[in-house]
Design a protein around this motif. Structure first.
Motif, mmCIF file in Angstrom:
data_model
loop_
_atom_site.group_PDB
_atom_site.id
_atom_site.type_symbol
_atom_site.label_atom_id
_atom_site.label_comp_id
_atom_site.label_asym_id
_atom_site.label_seq_id
_atom_site.Cartn_x
_atom_site.Cartn_y
_atom_site.Cartn_z
ATOM 1 N N ARG A 19 52.644 48.080 39.457
ATOM 2 C CA ARG A 19 52.305 47.771 38.076
ATOM 3 C C ARG A 19 53.541 47.214 37.399
ATOM 4 N NH1 ARG A 19 47.439 49.489 37.420
ATOM 5 N NH2 ARG A 19 47.393 49.099 35.183
ATOM 6 N N VAL A 20 53.365 46.169 36.596
ATOM 7 C CA VAL A 20 54.525 45.615 35.879
ATOM 8 C C VAL A 20 54.266 45.753 34.382
ATOM 9 C CG1 VAL A 20 55.130 43.966 37.691
ATOM 10 C CG2 VAL A 20 53.632 43.235 35.848
ATOM 11 N N PRO A 21 55.325 45.942 33.602
ATOM 12 C CA PRO A 21 55.117 46.115 32.161
ATOM 13 C C PRO A 21 54.645 44.820 31.512
ATOM 14 C CG PRO A 21 57.463 46.031 32.691
ATOM 15 C CD PRO A 21 56.732 46.029 33.988
ATOM 16 N N VAL A 22 53.819 44.983 30.470
ATOM 17 C CA VAL A 22 53.428 43.817 29.665
ATOM 18 C C VAL A 22 54.500 43.642 28.598
ATOM 19 C CG1 VAL A 22 51.727 42.883 28.053
ATOM 20 C CG2 VAL A 22 50.967 44.126 30.099
ATOM 21 N N ALA A 23 55.208 42.533 28.660
ATOM 22 C CA ALA A 23 56.299 42.314 27.703
ATOM 23 C C ALA A 23 55.776 41.783 26.376
ATOM 24 C CB ALA A 23 57.316 41.348 28.288
ATOM 25 N N TYR A 24 54.744 40.941 26.425
ATOM 26 C CA TYR A 24 54.185 40.334 25.198
ATOM 27 C C TYR A 24 52.690 40.149 25.354
ATOM 28 C CZ TYR A 24 59.053 39.148 24.338
ATOM 29 O OH TYR A 24 60.400 39.225 24.156
ATOM 30 N N ASP A 25 52.010 40.188 24.213
ATOM 31 C CA ASP A 25 50.577 39.878 24.163
ATOM 32 C C ASP A 25 50.447 38.814 23.079
ATOM 33 O OD1 ASP A 25 47.866 39.782 23.959
ATOM 34 O OD2 ASP A 25 47.563 41.952 23.856
ATOM 35 N N ALA A 26 50.299 37.560 23.489
ATOM 36 C CA ALA A 26 50.377 36.437 22.548
ATOM 37 C C ALA A 26 49.045 35.704 22.449
ATOM 38 C CB ALA A 26 51.458 35.465 23.023
ATOM 39 N N ASP A 27 48.967 34.787 21.483
ATOM 40 C CA ASP A 27 47.804 33.892 21.417
ATOM 41 C C ASP A 27 47.956 32.767 22.445
ATOM 42 O OD1 ASP A 27 46.699 35.253 19.225
ATOM 43 O OD2 ASP A 27 47.868 34.056 17.795
ATOM 44 N N VAL A 28 49.128 32.132 22.370
ATOM 45 C CA VAL A 28 49.373 30.943 23.209
ATOM 46 C C VAL A 28 50.602 31.196 24.075
ATOM 47 C CG1 VAL A 28 49.872 28.458 23.183
ATOM 48 C CG2 VAL A 28 48.401 29.455 21.405
ATOM 49 N N VAL A 29 50.455 30.992 25.376
ATOM 50 C CA VAL A 29 51.564 31.211 26.309
ATOM 51 C C VAL A 29 51.847 29.894 27.039
ATOM 52 C CG1 VAL A 29 52.359 32.499 28.332
ATOM 53 C CG2 VAL A 29 50.930 33.630 26.607
ATOM 54 N N ILE A 30 53.104 29.504 27.026
ATOM 55 C CA ILE A 30 53.474 28.184 27.556
ATOM 56 C C ILE A 30 54.497 28.355 28.663
ATOM 57 C CG2 ILE A 30 54.528 25.961 26.944
ATOM 58 C CD1 ILE A 30 53.541 26.582 24.013
ATOM 59 N N VAL A 31 54.279 27.684 29.777
ATOM 60 C CA VAL A 31 55.260 27.716 30.873
ATOM 61 C C VAL A 31 56.055 26.421 30.843
ATOM 62 C CG1 VAL A 31 55.538 27.656 33.386
ATOM 63 C CG2 VAL A 31 53.926 29.258 32.342
ATOM 64 N N GLY A 32 57.356 26.533 30.592
ATOM 65 C CA GLY A 32 58.239 25.363 30.567
ATOM 66 C C GLY A 32 58.417 24.835 29.160
ATOM 67 N N ALA A 33 59.694 24.609 28.809
ATOM 68 C CA ALA A 33 59.990 24.101 27.455
ATOM 69 C C ALA A 33 60.647 22.734 27.523
ATOM 70 C CB ALA A 33 60.879 25.098 26.703
ATOM 71 N N GLY A 34 60.105 21.845 28.377
ATOM 72 C CA GLY A 34 60.538 20.451 28.357
ATOM 73 C C GLY A 34 60.020 19.803 27.077
ATOM 74 N N PRO A 35 60.131 18.483 26.954
ATOM 75 C CA PRO A 35 59.625 17.828 25.745
ATOM 76 C C PRO A 35 58.192 18.250 25.410
ATOM 77 C CG PRO A 35 60.681 16.223 27.179
ATOM 78 C CD PRO A 35 60.694 17.530 27.906
ATOM 79 N N ALA A 36 57.358 18.396 26.446
ATOM 80 C CA ALA A 36 55.951 18.721 26.217
ATOM 81 C C ALA A 36 55.765 20.192 25.829
ATOM 82 C CB ALA A 36 55.132 18.386 27.459
ATOM 83 N N GLY A 37 56.317 21.111 26.625
ATOM 84 C CA GLY A 37 56.158 22.536 26.334
ATOM 85 C C GLY A 37 56.814 22.910 25.018
ATOM 86 N N PHE A 38 57.963 22.295 24.750
ATOM 87 C CA PHE A 38 58.661 22.542 23.483
ATOM 88 C C PHE A 38 57.778 22.137 22.304
ATOM 89 C CE2 PHE A 38 60.814 20.213 20.086
ATOM 90 C CZ PHE A 38 61.533 21.227 19.490
ATOM 91 N N ALA A 39 57.233 20.913 22.340
ATOM 92 C CA ALA A 39 56.417 20.426 21.215
ATOM 93 C C ALA A 39 55.137 21.246 21.082
ATOM 94 C CB ALA A 39 56.089 18.944 21.402
ATOM 95 N N ALA A 40 54.581 21.673 22.223
ATOM 96 C CA ALA A 40 53.365 22.495 22.177
ATOM 97 C C ALA A 40 53.670 23.821 21.471
ATOM 98 C CB ALA A 40 52.856 22.751 23.596
ATOM 99 N N ALA A 41 54.815 24.425 21.823
ATOM 100 C CA ALA A 41 55.175 25.711 21.222
ATOM 101 C C ALA A 41 55.394 25.559 19.722
ATOM 102 C CB ALA A 41 56.444 26.252 21.898
ATOM 103 N N LEU A 42 56.147 24.519 19.361
ATOM 104 C CA LEU A 42 56.474 24.326 17.945
ATOM 105 C C LEU A 42 55.205 24.093 17.123
ATOM 106 C CD1 LEU A 42 59.036 24.141 16.229
ATOM 107 C CD2 LEU A 42 59.040 21.672 16.588
ATOM 108 N N LYS A 43 54.335 23.220 17.633
ATOM 109 C CA LYS A 43 53.122 22.883 16.876
ATOM 110 C C LYS A 43 52.190 24.088 16.755
ATOM 111 C CE LYS A 43 50.356 20.416 14.567
ATOM 112 N NZ LYS A 43 50.739 20.000 13.220
ATOM 113 N N ALA A 44 51.981 24.778 17.875
ATOM 114 C CA ALA A 44 51.051 25.918 17.842
ATOM 115 C C ALA A 44 51.564 26.981 16.868
ATOM 116 C CB ALA A 44 50.888 26.503 19.248
#
Ligand SMILES: Cc1cc2nc3c(=O)[nH]c(=O)nc-3n(C[C@H](O)[C@H](O)[C@H](O)COP(=O)(O)OP(=O)(O)OC[C@H]3O[C@@H](n4cnc5c(N)ncnc54)[C@H](O)[C@@H]3O)c2cc1C
Length: 475
Positions: A19-44
């Motif tokens: 069993r592994v601990p749940v660190a976060y319970d979020a609405d939107v989860v993004i893998v990778g913060a390149g130009p695309a993941g970064f903009a997705a995170a910021l906008k959401a």
């Protein structure tokens, strides 16, 4: 002692269930913060969603910060324009022109301006990758995004196990060990479809069909990835003086001299494919120096691409990724020493930085509800679910043709998984369309912003991305 060979047998070990601990319970989860993941995170986040983004390096920006590719482009609106303005206001943009760098336009050593007429006006703008990455991290903080750095996505949990169509959590690893992050909508921002393929989305491997020229040997190889590096303290006016006085525009004479002395590794300088590849003579080899001004006077970024014939797939194989990093770093070391020893103007040059990773240009292409093909661009197809108003883009390798077309939202929706949105270099495009044209920094940032907007809408309306009604262009 010789190196151990990688196992190619069927041998496996079992991982004990734990069993592994749940660190976060979020609405939107993004893998990778390149130009695309970064903009997705910021906008959401700006749309009110609770967002977690995980990034394996120490800052957002992907290829353009951790990978050192700081090409500053004219703003295309939205977050991309905001970024360019922020970089400029912070003093992170440097622009070389014909006044500061005479004899650059039309110079065969120039990555971008070699096609120009000599003395043609040009303005080559770049941003400081390290400074830009710090600013991008600050922007995510300001918007309330939980951004986890030095954190790698390693696995995905599907609702009813493997083969199910809903992702419930991702498994990540960082200094805290292995943890789970629960989410409602997930965004693929890894640039190599890491999350999508782990979740069971069907995909096409990089390296599409090649034209059957006499030189083609029938092997489908991906367009090579590349490692970027920076050299400073170069007196380029002395290099130009050599090019002219020795009638050596490509430095071929110096390269031949170094070769004869055994100072160049095989494969460091190699011929381009000369049109025998679907992308013409692009990116396939470095017959000579390949560089572009960056950061400050006397500082240049240089390209090391994987030799095409090695056919390495860094997104799918740890051995290939390791080989690419090791060999390209070896090339960089050899090239830096060659430049300092043989090339006028480089005597006091300093090897400043090497990108944190070998960027993948043509990795796995996930298959979405619509697969955008080159014919869609050529025929200017219109769709009922466009993400932008009709865009005009130049397809360099299609004889520089300009096509006006739309991209449907369905390219963001992967087959088989319902609560995942694709972005950036992992959109549902054929490799003909994604290379060069549909994977640049501005467009990837736009796709991330669209994905972030869509994800937040899904949270507000309590629908899955595939249930979201989409008929109005975002840009
Ligand atoms: C060598 C090279 C040169 C290029 N040159 C140009 C250019 O001159 N101009 C231009 O406009 N475009 C250029 N491109 C294209 C452009 O950089 C990419 O298409 C674009 O960066 C893709 O954006 P992305 O956000 O989808 O992915 P990326 O920029 O690749 O970002 C993906 C991010 O996800 C992170 N990540 C990946 N896997 C994991 C994981 N398992 N866990 C956590 N994080 C993960 C990575 O660390 C990275 O930060 C170049 C690309 C390459 C590879």
């Amino acid at each position: 002692m010789s190196e151990l060979a990688a196992h190619t047998s069927e041998q496996t070990v079992s991982i004990p269930a734990r069993r592994v601990p749940v660190a976060y319970d979020a609405d939107v989860v993004i893998v990778g913060a390149g130009p695309a993941g970064f903009a997705a995170a910021l906008k959401a986040a700006r749309e009110g969603a609770r967002v977690v983004v995980v990034e394996r390096f120490d800052m957002p920006g992907g290829v353009h910060t951790s990978g050192l590719q700081g090409s500053a482009n004219t703003g295309v609106g939205g977050i991309h324009s905001e970024l360019m303005e922020r970089f400029a206001a912070a003093g992170y943009i440097y622009t070389a022109t014909q006044d500061t760098l005479p004899n650059w336009a039309g110079n065969p050593l120039s990555h971008y301006e070699r096609y120009h007429k000599p003395d043609a006006p040009f303005a080559r703008a770049s941003f400081n990758p390290e400074g830009a990455g710090s600013l991008m991290a600050a922007l995510l903080m300001e918007a309330g995004v939980t951004a986890l750095y030095n954190t790698s996505f390693v696995d995905v949990i599907m609702k009813d196990g493997v083969g199910d169509s809903t992702i419930t959590a991702i498994i990540v690893e960082n200094a805290s060990g292995r943890q789970a992050i629960i989410g409602k909508v997930f965004v693929e921002g890894s640039g190599t479809a890491h999350l999508a393929t782990a979740a069971g989305v069907p995909f096409v491997r990089g390296g599409g069909p090649q034209p059957e020229t006499a030189a083609w040997d029938g092997v489908h190889r991906p367009i090579p990835g590349g490692l970027l590096w920076i050299m400073s303290n170069i007196d380029f006016s002395r290099t130009v003086a050599h090019q002219i006085s020795a009638q050596d525009p490509h430095l071929s004479k110096l390269i031949a001299e170094a070769d004869a002395a055994g100072d160049l590794p095989k494969g460091l300088y190699r011929p381009r494919m000369r049109g025998e590849n679907v992308y013409g003579d692009l990116y396939i080899g470095h017959p000579t120096l390949d560089m572009s001004p960056m950061l400050a006077d006397g500082t240049f970024i240089l390209w090391q691409n994987v030799p095409y014939e090695w056919a390495l797939r860094m997104d799918e194989s740890g051995e290939d990724d390791t080989r690419a990093r090791r060999e390209l770093r070896g090339f960089i070391d050899a090239e830096a020493r060659f430049l300092r020893k043989y090339v006028p103007g480089f005597e006091n040059a300093v090897l400043m930085d090497v990108g944190r990773f070998v960027g993948v240009r043509d990795g796995r292409h996930p298959i979405g509800e619509y697969v955008f093909s080159i014919d869609d661009a050529r025929k200017g197809h219109r769709f009922p679910d466009p993400v932008t108003k009709p865009m005009t883009k130049t397809f360099y390798w299609d004889k520089h043709a300009k096509y006006m077309f739309e991209v449907p939202f369905r390219c963001f929706l992967p087959k088989k998984v319902d609560n995942l949105i694709l972005t950036g270099a992992s959109l549902s495009f054929t490799y003909h369309t994604i290379f060069m044209v549909m994977r640049n920094f501005p467009w990837c940032t736009q796709t991330g912003e669209i994905a972030g907007f869509a994800a937040a809408q899904c949270i507000k309306k309590k629908v899955s991305p595939k249930e979201l009604e989409w008929s109005t262009p975002y840009f």
